[in-house]
Design an enzyme around this catalytic site. Structure first.
Site, mmCIF file in Angstrom:
data_model
loop_
_atom_site.group_PDB
_atom_site.id
_atom_site.type_symbol
_atom_site.label_atom_id
_atom_site.label_comp_id
_atom_site.label_asym_id
_atom_site.label_seq_id
_atom_site.Cartn_x
_atom_site.Cartn_y
_atom_site.Cartn_z
ATOM 1 N N SER A 30 24.919 -5.682 12.966
ATOM 2 C CA SER A 30 24.790 -6.920 12.178
ATOM 3 C C SER A 30 25.550 -7.962 12.852
ATOM 4 C CB SER A 30 25.169 -6.714 10.632
ATOM 5 O OG SER A 30 25.731 -7.918 10.425
ATOM 6 N N TYR A 71 31.197 -4.976 4.006
ATOM 7 C CA TYR A 71 30.072 -4.738 4.814
ATOM 8 C C TYR A 71 30.348 -5.207 6.220
ATOM 9 C CZ TYR A 71 25.150 -5.761 6.337
ATOM 10 O OH TYR A 71 23.963 -5.740 6.956
HETATM 11 C C1 GCO Z 1 25.270 -11.735 4.151
HETATM 12 C C2 GCO Z 1 24.202 -10.962 4.766
HETATM 13 C C3 GCO Z 1 24.424 -10.492 6.243
HETATM 14 C C4 GCO Z 1 23.123 -10.120 6.787
HETATM 15 C C5 GCO Z 1 23.227 -9.558 8.112
HETATM 16 C C6 GCO Z 1 23.646 -10.345 9.034
HETATM 17 O O1 GCO Z 1 25.816 -11.523 2.930
HETATM 18 O O2 GCO Z 1 25.911 -12.471 4.849
HETATM 19 O O3 GCO Z 1 23.722 -9.856 3.952
HETATM 20 O O4 GCO Z 1 25.474 -9.432 6.237
HETATM 21 O O5 GCO Z 1 22.611 -8.943 6.070
HETATM 22 O O6 GCO Z 1 23.983 -8.329 8.376
HETATM 23 O O7 GCO Z 1 23.855 -9.942 10.647
#
Ligand code: GCO
Length: 243
Positions: free
Chosen positions: A134, A147
């Protein structure tokens, strides 16, 4: 084998791999979603198999993988595209949300990759793993701490596994997408201010389509990438190349 194969980047990757002549096994949590994805692939004349697995339950992955291999055979390509997102400021995020995100996005990638690699090593066969990383592998956005941590780990895990398994001819790389128009980002696309920010911040001025991530995955799975391992390739419309 494509995890997260019932939708988004995973399903687009299943299409691209199928079109390129691969036999595809879809992996996702929901049997209903897997069935729908199999039907969609069938309309593209791609005959995919599927097996349901809840990647949050990381202790169950090894037994599930053995069952999968018994049914479909040992895969040569593993695409770890399954990923979940739980947004919220670090002071408000629940620990169970943190644990779920790290389980699916990172621990399951580690555990499934080990099962995959052990199978290939036992058969003395080479193989390829492509992880979906990501923008959050390299940078952070406010309110997605779990994340970001999980995808930062995916970036380094890609390098670690590449080094561990290079002697066995198992190549491990990652594709780090920019903002992609998928279900995971539905809420963001529906937010006019966020949508405008993405289009302004991205040098190509738009969201990516899932196909634009899928085909670079196919490249890394192909013979053309036989000297590439331990790399994180940003497919981000130029995002990380400008401030
Ligand atoms: C967020 C998104 C990102 C994208 C992606 C970007 O909430 O900013 O979900 O995390 O999914 O990973 O590269």
């Amino acid at each position: 084998m494509v995890t997260g194969g019932s939708r988004g980047i995973g399903l687009a990757t299943a299409h691209a791999l199928g079109e390129s002549g691969a036999r595809v096994i879809l992996v996702a949590r929901s049997l209903e979603a897997l069935n729908r994805a199999q039907e969609e692939l069938k309309t593209a004349r791609i005959d995919a198999g599927y097996s349901a697995c809840d990647l949050r339950d990381t202790d169950s992955i090894a037994a599930w993988f053995d069952k999968c291999v018994a049914q479909f055979g040992q895969p040569d390509i593993l695409v770890n595209a399954a990923g979940i997102q739980r947004r919220g400021l670090a002071t408000e995020l629940s620990l169970s949300d943190w644990n779920d995100v790290l389980a699916v996005n990172t621990t399951a990638v580690f555990e499934l990759s080990r099962c995959f690699a052990r199978g290939l090593i036992a058969l003395e066969r080479k193989g390829k793993i492509i992880n979906i990383a990501s923008l959050m592998t390299a940078a952070a956005r406010r309110g997605v701490s779990a994340y970001t941590a999980s995808k930062g780990a995916v970036g380094q895990l890609t390098k670690a596994l590449a080094v561990d398994w290079a002697p066995h001819g198992i190549l491990v790389n990652a594709i780090a997408p920019g903002y992609v128009a998928t279900e995971l980002n539905e809420a963001l696309m529906a937010d006019a201010a966020f949508d405008e920010w993405v289009k302004k911040r991205c040098p190509l001025g738009r969201w990516a389509t899932p196909d634009e991530i899928a085909w670079p995955v196919v490249f890394l799975a192909s013979l053309a990438a036989d000297f590439i391992t331990g790399q994180v390739i940003y497919v981000d419309g130029g995002w990380m190349s400008t401030f």
